[in-house]
Design an enzyme around this catalytic site. Sequence first.
Site, PDB file in Angstrom:
ATOM      1  N   ARG A  28      -9.862 -11.740   2.443  1.00 58.45           N
ATOM      2  CA  ARG A  28     -10.800 -12.650   1.685  1.00 58.45           C
ATOM      3  C   ARG A  28     -10.117 -14.154   2.004  1.00 58.45           C
ATOM      4  NH1 ARG A  28     -11.148  -9.990  -3.766  1.00 58.45           N
ATOM      5  NH2 ARG A  28     -11.033  -8.137  -2.602  1.00 58.45           N
TER       6      ARG A  28
ATOM      7  N   LYS B  52       0.678  -1.338  -0.058  1.00 63.59           N
ATOM      8  CA  LYS B  52      -0.162   0.134   0.164  1.00 63.59           C
ATOM      9  C   LYS B  52       0.878   1.347   0.060  1.00 63.59           C
ATOM     10  CE  LYS B  52      -3.804  -1.835   2.593  1.00 63.59           C
ATOM     11  NZ  LYS B  52      -4.927  -1.772   1.591  1.00 63.59           N
TER      12      LYS B  52
HETATM   13  N1  BES Z   1      -7.960  -3.795   4.703  1.00 64.26           N
HETATM   14  C1  BES Z   1      -8.132  -3.369   3.329  1.00 64.26           C
HETATM   15  C2  BES Z   1      -9.506  -2.787   2.881  1.00 64.26           C
HETATM   16  C3  BES Z   1      -9.640  -1.251   3.585  1.00 64.26           C
HETATM   17  C4  BES Z   1      -9.422  -0.292   2.875  1.00 64.26           C
HETATM   18  C5  BES Z   1     -10.034  -1.332   4.977  1.00 64.26           C
HETATM   19  C6  BES Z   1      -9.510   1.067   3.597  1.00 64.26           C
HETATM   20  C7  BES Z   1     -10.350  -0.209   5.618  1.00 64.26           C
HETATM   21  C8  BES Z   1     -10.070   0.996   5.036  1.00 64.26           C
HETATM   22  C9  BES Z   1      -8.095  -4.803   2.330  1.00 64.26           C
HETATM   23  O1  BES Z   1      -7.326  -5.801   2.666  1.00 64.26           O
HETATM   24  C10 BES Z   1      -7.388  -4.325   1.194  1.00 64.26           C
HETATM   25  O2  BES Z   1      -6.570  -4.079   0.890  1.00 64.26           O
HETATM   26  N2  BES Z   1      -8.552  -4.188  -0.049  1.00 64.26           N
HETATM   27  C11 BES Z   1      -8.177  -4.097  -1.442  1.00 64.26           C
HETATM   28  C12 BES Z   1      -8.574  -5.015  -2.250  1.00 64.26           C
HETATM   29  C13 BES Z   1      -8.095  -5.048  -3.764  1.00 64.26           C
HETATM   30  C14 BES Z   1      -6.709  -5.244  -3.687  1.00 64.26           C
HETATM   31  C15 BES Z   1      -8.760  -5.939  -4.457  1.00 64.26           C
HETATM   32  C16 BES Z   1      -8.629  -2.694  -1.480  1.00 64.26           C
HETATM   33  O3  BES Z   1      -9.835  -2.373  -1.301  1.00 64.26           O
HETATM   34  O4  BES Z   1      -8.034  -1.956  -2.214  1.00 64.26           O
HETATM   35 MN    MN Z   2      -5.193  -5.465   2.073  1.00 64.63          MN
END
Ligand code: BES
Ligand code: MN
Length: 511
Positions: free
Chosen positions: A366, A292
């Site tokens: 997931r 990230k």
């Molecule tokens: N933990 C994150 C989602 C999230 C984002 C929670 C902001 C709280 C605040 C999750 O694990 C994630 O990184 N999701 C990705 C999925 C994507 C890679 C398909 C996302 O939402 O960008």
């Molecule tokens: Mn994630």
Amino acid sequence: MDAKANTEVVVLTEPALEAAVDLLGVVVLGDPTKDPVFKLADQALGGVLGEVARSEHFEGKAGQTISIHTHGRLPAKRVIVVGGGTRSEFSNPGIRDLAASVAQAANKAGAASVAFLLPNVGANREASLVQLAAEGVVLGTYKFSRYLTGEDHKRPTTLKKFGLVVEAKGKKLPIGRAKALASSITRGCTIALAVNHARDLINEPAAVVTPTALATDAQAIAKKHKGTLSVTILDGKKCADLGMGMFLAVGQGSDQEPRFIHMIYKPAKKAKKKICFIGKGITFDSGGYSLKPSQAMEDMKVDMSGAAAVIASMDAIATLGSEFEVHAVAACCENLVSGRAYKLGDVLKSMDGLTVEINNTDAEGRLTLGDAITYARDKIAPDELFDFATLTGACMVALGPYTAGVMSDHESLIKSWMSAAERTGEDMWRLPLNTRLREQLKSPIADMRNTGDRFGGAITAGLFLKSFAKDTPWVHVDIAGPASLGTARPSQPKGGTGFAVASIVEYATRS
Ligand code: BES
Ligand code: MN
Ligand code: ZN
């Protein structure tokens, strides 16, 4: 981390205008000149209240307040009038913020005792209103201040006793009714303490709330309810024996050991049904090799909010009692980068047997949930399965920060879940599990891959989970938005919210 209330919430049997307290709080729904309670208080105060209302343009709108000294004209030293919006706008959960703002005003003014007169919304809504007002007091006096060293943060709150009143004027409250209201208060305080506990777990840094710390927390809760609540903790070795290839892959890059938490509440009598609540427990989500950007990573200690919610809820469920056998499950680990971390292109074997090609290590939730769902199906075989997860940014794009996305193919289950959420006032909205989007999860070398494209991201995540939930009646709740907020309201400071606890407890004890 033991969330304690330092303010006691009680029923006051004397009518509001006779309460000898430091602060009297009154709710006005809409135009104060048409409000009988406002008029009574104004009369007792010789018209001062009306004058202040006029000069400060108080119209009883939500968020508006006026506050005056009574100078001996009433037994209460001060009066605060809080606007709740019009009668038709007002729903019971709205009382949380009103009670919270009165509790905060009391602490600000150095008051030790409060009488809070609830609006008259009819006898059939009274018990719920009292419960929610009690919640508001406990939620509204929550602070996460253990790392603040300034003197003012160490000062104990002045507010000792917050009394709820249902009559403005007239006779004392009969004992029978007072007793009934007291039990609503107990219920409200129990729920709010669980919410605050979840908030603590979310607000603590990832260095403190590790997977092992979450396991220890679950054990402490089980110990408190010895006899009805038990807990099993599986370490990495045991998870490997069960074949949890997805869960273990996510955690393998971290020096923090993974922990799989399983709590069980058993009622004294034969259980009417078996419910399982699963919570996503990523104690820190760096994204892994699909790293990230710093800004997006900054708040990723909150990625265990689902686990915090299901663990904390079990405390309240055991305290209040349920006719159901209730299970809480959380697969907890950290998603980090290292020489051992899982990589893009890896093919993982799930506990279910399905293979998954990784095309994004940041879609880790997931994977952990998929194995948790299989564990639940295999080892628990619940009648109803729910999961709560800070799963996708896409869900926040779709619904904004305050609303959770709810997905299910089981019409009657999602209906009863949504009705529990409606009663608690937690914002939830259904998204369709459109199976056509499954195309996005196709992999050339494995049964599926873990992410689709940008469009419908909350739903493809839901469809991924459905491959594991299969025919079990199941509801998926994406709480990425509301789990932690950058904006405050009286009953909810910035940071971890404890979202879903109220609805989980409501569902498990009241449906
Ligand atoms: N933990 C994150 C989602 C999230 C984002 C929670 C902001 C709280 C605040 C999750 O694990 C994630 O990184 N999701 C990705 C999925 C994507 C890679 C398909 C996302 O939402 O960008
Ligand atoms: Mn994630
Ligand atoms: Zn995550």
